[in-house]
Design an enzyme around this catalytic site. Structure first.
Site, PDB file in Angstrom:
ATOM      1  N   GLU A  51     -27.283  31.036  14.349  1.00 39.89           N
ATOM      2  CA  GLU A  51     -26.163  30.104  14.209  1.00 39.89           C
ATOM      3  C   GLU A  51     -25.628  29.728  15.590  1.00 39.89           C
ATOM      4  OE1 GLU A  51     -24.411  28.198  11.975  1.00 39.89           O
ATOM      5  OE2 GLU A  51     -23.150  27.730  13.701  1.00 39.89           O
ATOM      6  N   ARG A 125     -14.529  25.974   0.294  1.00 40.65           N
ATOM      7  CA  ARG A 125     -15.853  26.105   0.931  1.00 40.65           C
ATOM      8  C   ARG A 125     -16.046  27.492   1.528  1.00 40.65           C
ATOM      9  NH1 ARG A 125     -18.850  21.600   2.928  1.00 40.65           N
ATOM     10  NH2 ARG A 125     -18.204  19.765   1.792  1.00 40.65           N
ATOM     11  N   TYR A 234      -8.360  17.817  -6.517  1.00 38.52           N
ATOM     12  CA  TYR A 234      -8.493  18.937  -7.457  1.00 38.52           C
ATOM     13  C   TYR A 234      -7.845  20.187  -6.868  1.00 38.52           C
ATOM     14  CZ  TYR A 234     -12.793  19.449  -4.581  1.00 38.52           C
ATOM     15  OH  TYR A 234     -13.705  19.526  -3.551  1.00 38.52           O
ATOM     16  N   ASP A 311     -28.910  19.677   4.595  1.00 38.54           N
ATOM     17  CA  ASP A 311     -28.611  18.392   5.237  1.00 38.54           C
ATOM     18  C   ASP A 311     -29.651  18.021   6.293  1.00 38.54           C
ATOM     19  OD1 ASP A 311     -26.416  18.007   3.661  1.00 38.54           O
ATOM     20  OD2 ASP A 311     -24.951  17.965   5.291  1.00 38.54           O
TER      21      ASP A 311
HETATM   22  C1  LIG Z   1     -16.655  14.624   2.444  1.00 41.84           C
HETATM   23  C2  LIG Z   1     -17.749  15.480   1.902  1.00 41.84           C
HETATM   24  C3  LIG Z   1     -17.606  16.092   0.663  1.00 41.84           C
HETATM   25  C4  LIG Z   1     -18.632  16.852   0.134  1.00 41.84           C
HETATM   26  N1  LIG Z   1     -18.472  17.431  -1.079  1.00 41.84           N
HETATM   27  C5  LIG Z   1     -19.465  18.160  -1.623  1.00 41.84           C
HETATM   28  C6  LIG Z   1     -19.298  18.773  -2.900  1.00 41.84           C
HETATM   29  O1  LIG Z   1     -18.235  18.671  -3.522  1.00 41.84           O
HETATM   30  N2  LIG Z   1     -20.353  19.483  -3.418  1.00 41.84           N
HETATM   31  C7  LIG Z   1     -21.546  19.614  -2.751  1.00 41.84           C
HETATM   32  O2  LIG Z   1     -22.475  20.253  -3.290  1.00 41.84           O
HETATM   33  N3  LIG Z   1     -21.707  19.055  -1.524  1.00 41.84           N
HETATM   34  C8  LIG Z   1     -20.710  18.348  -0.942  1.00 41.84           C
HETATM   35  N4  LIG Z   1     -20.860  17.806   0.303  1.00 41.84           N
HETATM   36  C9  LIG Z   1     -22.113  18.036   1.053  1.00 41.84           C
HETATM   37  C10 LIG Z   1     -22.121  19.405   1.718  1.00 41.84           C
HETATM   38  O3  LIG Z   1     -20.962  19.585   2.487  1.00 41.84           O
HETATM   39  C11 LIG Z   1     -23.345  19.533   2.632  1.00 41.84           C
HETATM   40  O4  LIG Z   1     -24.465  18.958   2.022  1.00 41.84           O
HETATM   41  C12 LIG Z   1     -23.649  21.002   2.910  1.00 41.84           C
HETATM   42  O5  LIG Z   1     -22.557  21.607   3.532  1.00 41.84           O
HETATM   43  C13 LIG Z   1     -24.899  21.104   3.779  1.00 41.84           C
HETATM   44  O6  LIG Z   1     -25.113  22.444   4.116  1.00 41.84           O
HETATM   45  P1  LIG Z   1     -26.158  22.813   5.265  1.00 41.84           P
HETATM   46  O7  LIG Z   1     -26.134  24.304   5.352  1.00 41.84           O
HETATM   47  O8  LIG Z   1     -27.435  22.119   5.046  1.00 41.84           O
HETATM   48  O9  LIG Z   1     -25.560  22.160   6.594  1.00 41.84           O
HETATM   49  P2  LIG Z   1     -24.208  22.488   7.370  1.00 41.84           P
HETATM   50  O10 LIG Z   1     -23.133  22.891   6.450  1.00 41.84           O
HETATM   51  O11 LIG Z   1     -23.959  21.334   8.278  1.00 41.84           O
HETATM   52  O12 LIG Z   1     -24.578  23.775   8.247  1.00 41.84           O
HETATM   53  C14 LIG Z   1     -25.383  23.660   9.394  1.00 41.84           C
HETATM   54  C15 LIG Z   1     -25.113  24.891  10.260  1.00 41.84           C
HETATM   55  O13 LIG Z   1     -26.012  24.855  11.356  1.00 41.84           O
HETATM   56  C16 LIG Z   1     -25.325  25.104  12.575  1.00 41.84           C
HETATM   57  N5  LIG Z   1     -26.099  24.413  13.597  1.00 41.84           N
HETATM   58  C17 LIG Z   1     -26.116  23.101  13.913  1.00 41.84           C
HETATM   59  N6  LIG Z   1     -27.018  22.859  14.875  1.00 41.84           N
HETATM   60  C18 LIG Z   1     -27.592  24.053  15.165  1.00 41.84           C
HETATM   61  C19 LIG Z   1     -28.607  24.440  16.074  1.00 41.84           C
HETATM   62  N7  LIG Z   1     -29.226  23.546  16.855  1.00 41.84           N
HETATM   63  N8  LIG Z   1     -28.965  25.739  16.133  1.00 41.84           N
HETATM   64  C20 LIG Z   1     -28.360  26.669  15.323  1.00 41.84           C
HETATM   65  N9  LIG Z   1     -27.375  26.350  14.469  1.00 41.84           N
HETATM   66  C21 LIG Z   1     -27.017  25.049  14.383  1.00 41.84           C
HETATM   67  C22 LIG Z   1     -23.942  24.543  12.334  1.00 41.84           C
HETATM   68  O14 LIG Z   1     -23.006  25.138  13.214  1.00 41.84           O
HETATM   69  C23 LIG Z   1     -23.723  24.921  10.868  1.00 41.84           C
HETATM   70  O15 LIG Z   1     -23.190  26.212  10.739  1.00 41.84           O
HETATM   71  C24 LIG Z   1     -19.841  17.024   0.872  1.00 41.84           C
HETATM   72  C25 LIG Z   1     -19.973  16.434   2.120  1.00 41.84           C
HETATM   73  C26 LIG Z   1     -18.950  15.673   2.635  1.00 41.84           C
HETATM   74  C27 LIG Z   1     -19.128  15.044   3.990  1.00 41.84           C
END
Ligand SMILES: Cc1cc2nc3c(=O)[nH]c(=O)nc-3n(C[C@H](O)[C@H](O)[C@H](O)COP(=O)(O)OP(=O)(O)OC[C@H]3O[C@@H](n4cnc5c(N)ncnc54)[C@H](O)[C@@H]3O)c2cc1C
Length: 412
Positions: A51, A125, A234, A311
């Site tokens: 991380e 979250r 909510y 993502d």
């Molecule tokens: C306004 C909004 C509302 C949302 N509501 C919902 C909802 O109600 N329900 C739902 O299911 N989804 C929702 N989402 C989508 C959801 O927030 C994301 O899809 C989800 O958090 C993605 O998780 P992730 O672990 O893929 O990425 P992230 O949560 O972005 O985590 C990525 C992690 O990687 C770390 N990182 C980044 N670059 C590097 C690197 N080079 N090396 C090491 N670490 C790194 C970051 O610090 C972070 O901790 C919403 C999104 C938005 C914008």
């Protein structure tokens, strides 16, 4: 596909031993990355989470946790912890922001829960992320590292060598890029540049329960679809606060990433809505603006023993609240494929992307299509309401089956 250069395994760790004796490196410790590490560890594969930040945590407040997400959390053994402070919602409600009439009302009671295997929840979250973190900490096969920014990777005889911003090179059996929408791993695997600006921004706020107008304190999300805008709110945790988000389509492509905006600048942007949502909006004392970005679906996520998740793989607009849910599904599927391929991660990742890309591409596209439903104006708004008029519960649920039904690879 961008072909990375081969670099030598300078560390000589575990040379000659099977690839999976080394841990799988997971770039990113968000919901997706932690879930992936846990899914792999529960299948017997050691994982190290790298991380970038100095501490594990989640940005933002509220998260809708759909049944397909809860099913995965359950399968990862953290379902109870994830639901500890979550609120199980009674219904999904879509309101017409102009006329104030109900457009869609889907009960989420026992029939809904039975059909999809889990209820629909809303949660902080940090509680979902915290449950996964707890699960990882309790599993001896997961190592958690902070201050570890992944900058790239190279192919190696043992799998991959992961490069960190510190200059360190880490040998790993495989690499999972769960490093979010601005993923460094994606840059190397796909190379499709920066994420796209959707032309919409969201103003987020937290409203203390005491400030929430009494008539709007409901045990479910209320979603108001207005012309070029939608508003959702909510309750969270023990009803101590309400998560609030107001999205507006401006069409502008480049704006400040995030910024604090006072209510007097935000409220006029939503003035085409009727009194009820505006009354709730006036209860917020400050807003934070986020540019909504996403990515176009792609046909490949995998490069040898490196793949993408969450993502990093399929960032989507939030209109059907599925980004985190799909990241969780990815994680469960990844663990399943790794076990099926017996730790041959290059094979496992090919199987994984074959299973996941069609589904996540569909979710990405469905999310974008919701724009027409949520932001309809004029006659399009009337047409939208007409589509849903008289629809019964069975028909509404049938339309959700593809999204919420447990996936075949979720069996243990
Ligand atoms: C306004 C909004 C509302 C949302 N509501 C919902 C909802 O109600 N329900 C739902 O299911 N989804 C929702 N989402 C989508 C959801 O927030 C994301 O899809 C989800 O958090 C993605 O998780 P992730 O672990 O893929 O990425 P992230 O949560 O972005 O985590 C990525 C992690 O990687 C770390 N990182 C980044 N670059 C590097 C690197 N080079 N090396 C090491 N670490 C790194 C970051 O610090 C972070 O901790 C919403 C999104 C938005 C914008």
């Amino acid at each position: 596909l961008h072909a990375p250069g081969t670099i030598e395994d300078e560390c000589n760790m575990n040379s000659g031993s099977p690839g999976h004796a080394l841990p799988v490196a997971v770039a990113g410790g968000g919901i997706g990355g932690l879930a992936a590490a846990l899914a792999l560890a529960r299948r017997g594969f050691p994982a190290v989470v790298l991380e970038k930040a100095d501490a594990f945590g989640e940005a933002g407040v509220g998260l809708q946790v759909a049944p397909n997400a809860l099913n995965v959390l359950q399968g990862l053994g953290v379902g109870a912890a994830a639901q500890r402070d979550a609120l199980l919602i009674e219904r999904m409600l879509l309101m017409d922001g102009v006329s104030g009439e109900t457009v869609v009302d889907i009960p989420c009671g026992p029939r809904f829960r039975k059909r999809y295997g889990s209820p629909y929840a809303v949660a902080h979250r940090a509680d979902i992320h915290g449950a996964l973190l707890e699960g990882c900490r309790a599993n001896k096969l997961v190592e958690l590292r902070t201050g570890a920014e992944v900058t790239g990777y190279g192919q190696a005889s043992h799998g991959v060598t992961v490069r960190l911003a510190t200059g360190e090179s880490l040998p790993a059996a495989a690499l999972v890029g769960a490093d979010g929408i601005h993923s460094k791993v994606r840059e190397q695997v796909v190379g499709d540049g920066a994420p796209l600006a959707s032309g919409a921004v969201i103003y987020r706020a937290v409203i203390p329960a005491a400030d929430m107008p009494r008539e709007h304190r409901h045990p479910y999300p209320t979603l108001w679809a207005g012309p070029d805008t939608h508003i959702i709110y909510y309750p969270l945790r023990d009803w101590s606060m309400f998560n609030f988000g107001a999205t507006i389509v401006t069409g502008q492509q480049d704006m400040d990433e995030t910024s604090d905006v006072p209510p007097e600048q935000v409220l006029p942007l939503f003035a085409a809505n009727c009194e009820a949502p505006m009354q709730v909006m006036r209860a917020a004392t400050s807003f934070r603006r986020w540019v909504i970005r996403h990515r176009a679906p792609v046909e490949r996520w995998t490069d040898g023993a490196t793949t993408l998740l969450g993502d990093a793989a399929h960032a989507m607009v939030q209109y059907i609240a599925q980004g985190a849910a799909q990241a969780l599904e990815d994680a469960a599927c990844l663990g399943w494929c790794a076990r099926r391929a017996g730790g041959d991660f290059a094979q496992a990742f090919i199987d994984y992307e074959r299973l996941r890309i069609p589904r996540t591409a569909r979710v990405q596209i469905a999310s974008l299509q919701m724009h027409h439903l949520l932001h309809a104006a004029g006659a399009a708004r009337l047409a939208r309401n007409n589509v849903f008029e008289g629809r019964n519960e069975a028909k509404n649920l049938a339309a959700l089956d593809w999204l919420y039904m447990p996936q075949p690879w979720m069996e243990s």
